[in-house]
Scaffold this active site. Structure first.
Site, PDB file in Angstrom:
ATOM      1  N   SER A 158       2.834  18.376  44.354  1.00  0.00           N
ATOM      2  CA  SER A 158       2.025  16.848  43.705  1.00  0.00           C
ATOM      3  C   SER A 158       1.858  17.023  42.449  1.00  0.00           C
ATOM      4  CB  SER A 158       1.033  16.304  44.891  1.00  0.00           C
ATOM      5  OG  SER A 158       0.589  15.348  44.539  1.00  0.00           O
ATOM      6  N   ASP A 217       7.032  10.739  52.604  1.00  0.00           N
ATOM      7  CA  ASP A 217       5.821  10.489  51.708  1.00  0.00           C
ATOM      8  C   ASP A 217       5.551   9.222  51.332  1.00  0.00           C
ATOM      9  OD1 ASP A 217       4.338  10.968  49.341  1.00  0.00           O
ATOM     10  OD2 ASP A 217       5.433  12.647  48.829  1.00  0.00           O
ATOM     11  N   HIS A 267       3.131  13.537  52.497  1.00  0.00           N
ATOM     12  CA  HIS A 267       3.225  14.176  51.112  1.00  0.00           C
ATOM     13  C   HIS A 267       2.354  15.582  51.233  1.00  0.00           C
ATOM     14  CE1 HIS A 267       2.370  13.973  46.881  1.00  0.00           C
ATOM     15  NE2 HIS A 267       1.294  14.143  47.029  1.00  0.00           N
TER      16      HIS A 267
END
Length: 336
Positions: free
Chosen positions: A149, A273, A301
């Site tokens: 991320s 995601d 995610h």
């Protein structure tokens, strides 16, 4: 798919819930002693020790285990927004115990220094991570960098800036790409509603929950697996960090630098995601020569929490393949 964390704790003897609670400790004011015990227990089982490194007036906090050895690179892991080094515990469980591993608290998070906005932009974080790399002497030999991320954004830009430091890099659902997703749509709605151009009011942003209901919405957004955790509230918002990483200078940092990445690159992405759309994997594959893409079914995610065993396996397979084949310009160097 719903998972009751309390029931998981009972059924799994506590081994699964600990890293999940560590990840969400940033959001919930659980009694500090309980969180510390959870983290201590899990790190102890995995052989990880917490260390502080002071460098030029800046403090870095990280956990580590193992020692550098011939034929295998050190792995440095960068967590995502509002998490901390302990989010990697589920993955560390499935990595070889002899593997030299470092998991750092990113700037403004947990035990690492909290300064100002300059350090929280993606470029600022890249500079601080390079400072950490120098302070613990990782520059002696090329290492493998992993980021997820926000940390994936940082890792990608780091690979573009400092290719000689690395033997390879793994980007897990990295931010910093111009993709469309429910999260991005929500940001646009907030910008429009608040009539702001390039800046956001943190209130109402999905990744900065302030109520149990908003926390539940965030969990649904970030994970295909539905984790349920007790609704004791209070939230630490990390507002300044968030405002920097979604600001104009940082929002698409990886996209602006991905063509400069020359080290062997692996991309791991959950097909479901909703924060950073999986289409970003195609952008990276097209821009980065030889980029390997691994897409995970039934995964969102939060890849490192949802699929920790698979993540560890993919990372080690990629590293071993790079070492065995000797491919990539930097792999001829002696690995740490």
């Amino acid at each position: 798919m719903d998972v009751d964390v309390v029931n998981m704790f009972v059924l799994a003897g506590g081994t699964l819930v600990i890293p999940i609670l560590a990840f969400f400790a940033s959001f919930y004011m659980w009694p500090a002693a309980i969180i510390h015990v959870y983290n201590w227990y899990w790190r102890r089982r995995l052989g990880l020790q917490v260390v502080y490194s002071e460098n030029r007036g800046y403090r870095f906090c990280y956990s580590h285990r193992g020692k550098p050895g011939p034929g295998r690179p050190t792995i440095l892991m960068l967590h995502g927004f509002s998490a901390n080094k302990d989010m990697w515990l589920p993955v560390a469980k499935f990595l070889p115990k002899h593997q030299h591993l470092l998991c750092i608290d990113m700037p403004g998070h947990e035990g690492t220094s909290r300064t100002d906005a300059r350090d929280y932009s993606i470029e600022g974080q890249v500079k601080r991570i390079r400072q950490f790399v120098e302070s613990v002497r990782l520059t002696k030999r090329p290492f493998h960098l992993v980021g997820t991320s926000m940390g994936g954004n940082v890792a990608g830009v780091y690979a573009a800036r400092y290719p000689n430091d690395l033997c390879s890099v793994t980007l897990i659902c990295p931010a910093g790409l111009p993709t469309e997703s429910p999260f991005v749509e929500r940001l646009r709605e907030l910008e429009k509603d608040q009539e702001l151009s390039g800046s956001l009011d943190p209130q109402g942003i999905p990744l900065i929950p302030s109520t149990p209901e908003e926390m539940d919405d965030m969990l649904k957004l970030c994970s295909f697996v539905r984790f349920k955790i007790p609704q004791q509230v209070v939230i630490d918002t990390f507002q300044l960090v968030f405002m920097e990483i979604v600001g104009e200078k940082s929002r698409h940092s990886l996209h602006e630098n991905m063509h400069l990445i020359t080290v062997p690159t692996q991309v791991i992405w959950g097909k479901h995601d909703q924060v950073v759309d999986v289409s970003g994997s195609s952008m990276l594959k097209e821009a980065v020569s030889g980029c390997q893409v691994d897409l995970l079914d039934n995964c969102g995610h939060s890849v490192v929490m949802e699929r920790p065993r698979k993540t560890a396996q993919l990372i080690m397979d990629f590293i071993n393949n790079q070492h065995n084949t000797g491919s990539g310009s930097n792999n001829s160097k002696k690995l740490s």
